[in-house]
Design a protein around this motif. Structure first.
Motif, PDB file in Angstrom:
ATOM      1  N   GLN A   1       6.467  -5.995  -3.942  1.00  0.00           N
ATOM      2  CA  GLN A   1       5.597  -4.956  -4.515  1.00  0.00           C
ATOM      3  C   GLN A   1       5.084  -4.023  -3.424  1.00  0.00           C
ATOM      4  OE1 GLN A   1       2.493  -7.081  -6.570  1.00  0.00           O
ATOM      5  NE2 GLN A   1       3.929  -8.064  -7.992  1.00  0.00           N
ATOM      6  N   ARG A   2       4.631  -4.601  -2.298  1.00  0.00           N
ATOM      7  CA  ARG A   2       4.076  -3.788  -1.214  1.00  0.00           C
ATOM      8  C   ARG A   2       5.159  -2.958  -0.532  1.00  0.00           C
ATOM      9  NH1 ARG A   2      -0.917  -6.493  -0.831  1.00  0.00           N
ATOM     10  NH2 ARG A   2      -1.348  -6.486  -3.072  1.00  0.00           N
TER      11      ARG A   2
ATOM     12  N   ILE B 182       0.088  -7.993   4.131  1.00  0.00           N
ATOM     13  CA  ILE B 182       1.453  -8.002   3.618  1.00  0.00           C
ATOM     14  C   ILE B 182       2.084  -6.613   3.715  1.00  0.00           C
ATOM     15  CG2 ILE B 182       2.915  -8.497   1.629  1.00  0.00           C
ATOM     16  CD1 ILE B 182       1.664 -10.953   3.001  1.00  0.00           C
ATOM     17  N   SER B 183       1.339  -5.578   3.373  1.00  0.00           N
ATOM     18  CA  SER B 183       1.874  -4.227   3.480  1.00  0.00           C
ATOM     19  C   SER B 183       2.219  -3.885   4.930  1.00  0.00           C
ATOM     20  CB  SER B 183       0.875  -3.210   2.928  1.00  0.00           C
ATOM     21  OG  SER B 183       1.408  -1.904   2.986  1.00  0.00           O
TER      22      SER B 183
ATOM     23  N   PHE C  80       3.718 -14.940  -2.535  1.00  0.00           N
ATOM     24  CA  PHE C  80       3.717 -13.887  -1.523  1.00  0.00           C
ATOM     25  C   PHE C  80       5.054 -13.157  -1.431  1.00  0.00           C
ATOM     26  CE2 PHE C  80      -0.187 -15.957  -0.183  1.00  0.00           C
ATOM     27  CZ  PHE C  80      -0.968 -14.845   0.071  1.00  0.00           C
ATOM     28  N   THR C  81       6.143 -13.794  -1.850  1.00  0.00           N
ATOM     29  CA  THR C  81       7.417 -13.077  -1.911  1.00  0.00           C
ATOM     30  C   THR C  81       7.354 -11.974  -2.959  1.00  0.00           C
ATOM     31  OG1 THR C  81       8.643 -15.044  -1.183  1.00  0.00           O
ATOM     32  CG2 THR C  81       9.901 -13.304  -2.280  1.00  0.00           C
ATOM     33  N   ARG C  82       6.790 -12.299  -4.121  1.00  0.00           N
ATOM     34  CA  ARG C  82       6.601 -11.270  -5.148  1.00  0.00           C
ATOM     35  C   ARG C  82       5.710 -10.146  -4.621  1.00  0.00           C
ATOM     36  NH1 ARG C  82       5.849 -15.901  -8.386  1.00  0.00           N
ATOM     37  NH2 ARG C  82       3.579 -15.581  -8.379  1.00  0.00           N
ATOM     38  N   LEU C  83       4.624 -10.543  -3.949  1.00  0.00           N
ATOM     39  CA  LEU C  83       3.697  -9.553  -3.412  1.00  0.00           C
ATOM     40  C   LEU C  83       4.384  -8.680  -2.359  1.00  0.00           C
ATOM     41  CD1 LEU C  83       0.678  -8.795  -3.691  1.00  0.00           C
ATOM     42  CD2 LEU C  83       0.229 -10.289  -1.734  1.00  0.00           C
TER      43      LEU C  83
ATOM     44  N   ALA D 218       5.721   0.160  -2.398  1.00  0.00           N
ATOM     45  CA  ALA D 218       4.552   1.034  -2.534  1.00  0.00           C
ATOM     46  C   ALA D 218       4.252   1.714  -1.200  1.00  0.00           C
ATOM     47  CB  ALA D 218       3.354   0.224  -3.005  1.00  0.00           C
ATOM     48  N   PRO D 219       3.419   2.763  -1.197  1.00  0.00           N
ATOM     49  CA  PRO D 219       3.029   3.388   0.075  1.00  0.00           C
ATOM     50  C   PRO D 219       2.324   2.377   0.986  1.00  0.00           C
ATOM     51  CG  PRO D 219       2.438   4.788  -1.776  1.00  0.00           C
ATOM     52  CD  PRO D 219       2.869   3.483  -2.360  1.00  0.00           C
ATOM     53  N   PRO D 220       2.434   2.525   2.301  1.00  0.00           N
ATOM     54  CA  PRO D 220       1.793   1.577   3.231  1.00  0.00           C
ATOM     55  C   PRO D 220       0.286   1.561   3.066  1.00  0.00           C
ATOM     56  CG  PRO D 220       3.351   3.014   4.377  1.00  0.00           C
ATOM     57  CD  PRO D 220       3.184   3.567   2.997  1.00  0.00           C
TER      58      PRO D 220
END
Length: 420
Positions: free
Chosen positions: A214-215, A225-226, A208-211, A218-220
């Motif tokens: 990434q989020r 997570i985003s 989830f740290t990687r995710l 990226a756009p919301p």
């Protein structure tokens, strides 16, 4: 005085024990589905009950519906910190999460994640849930027996959790796996290799740290997570690994246990009450009401804990600062002072949503509407396909005083007679 422990002799009759020796925290009581009589006696004779000696130390049991509600609304005296399960978690394994926080931290973090399961999002997801539920049901064997927990309950919740987190579909089974690892804890009455448990959760944290990164780049979007990564109040959670892990696990467990175990429980209860199954077949419009009754009757999370912040008298009992107070939701949902004939499972129950399986007050389950919708849509699709889901063996339950759930529910499907 040594508290009587459960052994190979079986679960003791709570009515034969001295009142002071009653300790409903023992996970074996729930494994054997014997908790009902323990809580019936406490509601009747000592609804604010002090257990001086347990595997989790001394604690108070709150067993009546209205008393639970009263404590839930007094967050000043009854704190959710540091943990919301009966057992204490060693400092090195403690994962802060917003359900185990008081205002204002709780309110800020919960608000950040809430849009993922808000009403607009649910309206968007209903068709997806229906298609996925239909595909799962169409893939089941008709005739042979199989474990409903694995093939349906886990699968549907895993698919929806993958959507709420927006993780790759092929990774969906990691979510219930991590949920089970998180809730299998000595703090819930399960003997656990905490070192091995921590290793698995660190793998989850790395995922989830990687995710998160990434989020954040990226756009919301409306996945959990985003939402957390883009909210000004929570975007720095990634800098506190324990807090990130705690909140991720809260969202995984919250999205897994209520729905998964209610999906299993509904099949069990309809088989145990065939006249209610007949009512449902005669009038499938009862499904929405039945869903609330299933959740009440199952009460997927048996308890929540609060910690007393100051000396306080509650219902004539003197509680001391630091005391543990356990709110037994599974008992409150069987309180005949509030719920008519609570031991009966009724698909057409009046005021079926009047229960505390989702908690009460500021900590009321954030995803309760999502859970209800998944169950409703699933049963609507079941009733289009099968005349009966037959329970062919007694269900096998999980060992936990916190998660009230099932390992195995063996069933056989009976298709609709299309000629009728």
């Amino acid at each position: 005085m040594e508290t009587l422990r459960i052994s190979d002799r079986g679960v003791p009759d709570p009515w034969a024990l001295p009142l002071a020796e009653i300790d409903p925290s023992q996970a074996e009581i729930f494994l054997n589905n014997a908790q009902g009589e323990y809580f019936r006696r406490l509601r009747r004779e000592d609804p604010v009950h002090y257990c001086a000696d347990s595997a989790f130390g001394p604690y108070w049991s709150i067993t009546r519906f209205d008393d639970i509600v009263e404590i839930e609304t007094n967050t000043k005296v009854f704190s959710s910190e540091p943990v919301i399960v009966i057992g204490d978690v060693p400092a090195e394994y403690l994962m802060p999460m917003f359900i185990a926080k008081d205002p204002p931290v709780h309110d800020v973090q919960r608000k950040a994640a809430a849009p993922a399961v808000g009403a607009p999002r649910l309206a968007e997801l209903e068709d997806l849930i229906r298609r996925r539920a239909g595909a799962i049901l169409d893939g089941l064997p008709v005739g042979p027996t199989f474990n409903w927990v694995e093939r349906v309950s886990k699968e549907l919740t895993a698919q929806m959790l993958a959507t709420l987190f927006d993780i790759p579909f092929e990774d969906r089974h990691l979510l219930p796996y991590w949920s089970d690892v998180s809730t299998n804890s000595e703090a819930c009455g399960v003997q656990t290799d905490m070192t091995a448990r921590q290793k698995i959760l660190m793998e989850c944290l790395a995922y989830f740290t990687r995710l998160w990164h990434q989020r954040a780049a990226a756009p919301p979007s409306l996945d959990f997570i985003s939402l957390l990564a883009h909210n000004p109040e929570t975007r720095n959670l990634v800098q506190d690994p324990n807090a990130l892990m705690g909140n991720v696990m809260l969202l995984i467990v919250g999205g897994n246990d209520t729905t998964r175990n209610s999906i299993s429980g509904g099949v069990v209860f309809l088989n145990q009450n065939p006249q209610e199954y007949d009512k449902l077949r005669a009038d499938p419009a009862l499904i929405t009401n039945m869903v609330s009754e299933i959740i009440r009757y199952q009460t997927p999370l048996s308890h929540m804990r609060r910690t007393v912040t100051e000396d306080f008298t509650f219902k004539g009992k003197r509680m001391r600062k630091g005391d543990k107070v356990v709110l037994w939701y599974c008992s409150g949902n069987r309180d005949d002072g509030v719920i008519e004939n609570p031991e009966e499972f009724r698909v057409d129950r009046t005021r079926a949503r009047h229960h505390i399986a989702f908690g009460f007050g500021i900590h009321r389950c954030m995803g309760n509407r999502m859970a209800e919708m998944q169950l409703r849509v699933l049963w609507e699709e079941i009733m289009k396909r099968f005349s009966r889901i037959e329970l062919v063996a007694p269900p096998r339950r999980v060992l936990s005083n916190f998660v009230n759930g099932y390992e195995e529910v063996q069933v056989r499907l009976h298709p609709l007679d299309r000629g009728q």
